[in-house]
Design an enzyme around this catalytic site. Sequence first.
Site, PDB file in Angstrom:
ATOM      1  N   CYS A 134      34.934  34.598  46.329  1.00  0.00           N
ATOM      2  CA  CYS A 134      35.633  35.831  45.937  1.00  0.00           C
ATOM      3  C   CYS A 134      34.897  37.084  46.394  1.00  0.00           C
ATOM      4  CB  CYS A 134      35.839  35.858  44.431  1.00  0.00           C
ATOM      5  SG  CYS A 134      36.692  34.400  43.839  1.00  0.00           S
ATOM      6  N   HIS A 277      37.156  42.792  41.846  1.00  0.00           N
ATOM      7  CA  HIS A 277      37.765  41.478  42.058  1.00  0.00           C
ATOM      8  C   HIS A 277      38.618  41.161  40.829  1.00  0.00           C
ATOM      9  CE1 HIS A 277      38.624  37.454  43.008  1.00  0.00           C
ATOM     10  NE2 HIS A 277      37.857  36.938  42.059  1.00  0.00           N
ATOM     11  N   ASN A 307      44.342  35.588  40.593  1.00  0.00           N
ATOM     12  CA  ASN A 307      43.096  35.659  41.368  1.00  0.00           C
ATOM     13  C   ASN A 307      43.366  35.126  42.781  1.00  0.00           C
ATOM     14  OD1 ASN A 307      40.557  35.203  42.474  1.00  0.00           O
ATOM     15  ND2 ASN A 307      39.704  34.195  40.665  1.00  0.00           N
TER      16      ASN A 307
END
Length: 357
Positions: A134, A277, A307
């Site tokens: 990520c 994020h 996500n």
Amino acid sequence: MKTENPSPASPNSPSLTAGIDALTVRMLGTGCYVPERIMTNTELETIVDTSEEWIRTRTGIGERRIARSGQATSDLALAASQQALETAGVMADELDLIVTATISPDMLMPNTACFVQSRLGAPAATCFDLEAACSGFLYSLEVARHLLLAGRMQTALVIGAEKLSAFTDWDDRNTCVLFGDGAGAVVLRAEPATTPVHGILSSVTGADGNLAHLLTLPGGGSRHPTSGETVAGRMHYLKMAGREVFKHAVRCMSDAANGALQKCGLTIDDVDCIVPHQANLRIIQAIGQRLNVPMDRFYMNLERYGNMSAASIPVALDEAVRNERIRPGDIVLMVAFGGGFTWGATVMRWGTAGNGR
Ligand code: UT7
């Protein structure tokens, strides 16, 4: 203003940035693409033992996008890249570099950036993928920025793209409710620095491989080559120890944000928009508390996309720019955390000194 002021002990040490004051790296344009198909929390109730209420209250996610079968990560990346190039007013054949941040490449080899290069028509570009989960987009920005500042390249395309649905265990409620597919891209160019500097001001990156086991995709690599056994053991899917990851995410992202701000001589009060994020609303709320900033300073799209790993930040950034949540002259802080563990934070001043784009 100095663009970098790292502490001597920092891994991003002054020696690495010496002599670059005359140039800055600016984002000329952004783009994003998400697949049309929406999967709601209610639909997930029909797939695993979960509830719309649990997903929403524990994560903040309402729905996510799912790519078509046959649609690969490079297809998503291509659409985002075309939009970024168009917004930037840059032709594909001007690109010297294409970096794709992804944990869901089309194939183990060749790299996804090469597929994008071929379809964009960017014959002069050096192409590679970067895997930092990520944090991959911020890692890629940092690598691309230094390649541009080194003076051998002028224009780069940095992409974050994921088809996580291909690596999601749809029988595992601990993970399948979290992820989605999408892609974001930015065009970077090295330019003579203006005063104040417009473009990327500072960045920190870090990692702790001692905690690698907490977030993995174990099958299909050289440790566990694909076999009947690895497939039966569902090792080709993402695995995560959510609670542990949560704890580290809050601490590492808060520290990275402070580190990047300190490096360029700014404080959190100077920041107009934080693009974090997008893993869990509760993580971002906890970071807001640690940094002492109100939630309206964060740009959030987690509710709509879940996500998207390396794609989360560039998609959110593109949206924030398009809907004018980020305006010329704004100080933007991007901050990420992911598997590895890896983390990073980047500070930039948006736009140009001249026309404001
Ligand atoms: O992007 C890279 C970084 N990733 C992250 O930052 C993700 C970090 N982790 C998280 O966001 C959260 O830890 C999760 C959303 C993954 C999980 O939330 P949590 O509040 O930490 O839940 P938990 O794992 O502690 O589980 C609590 C309960 C468990 O039941 P018991 O053992 O208390 O009976 C789980 O089995 O919730 C249960 N549970 C679910 N229930 C309904 C877990 N997943 C689900 C689900 N639906 N989908």
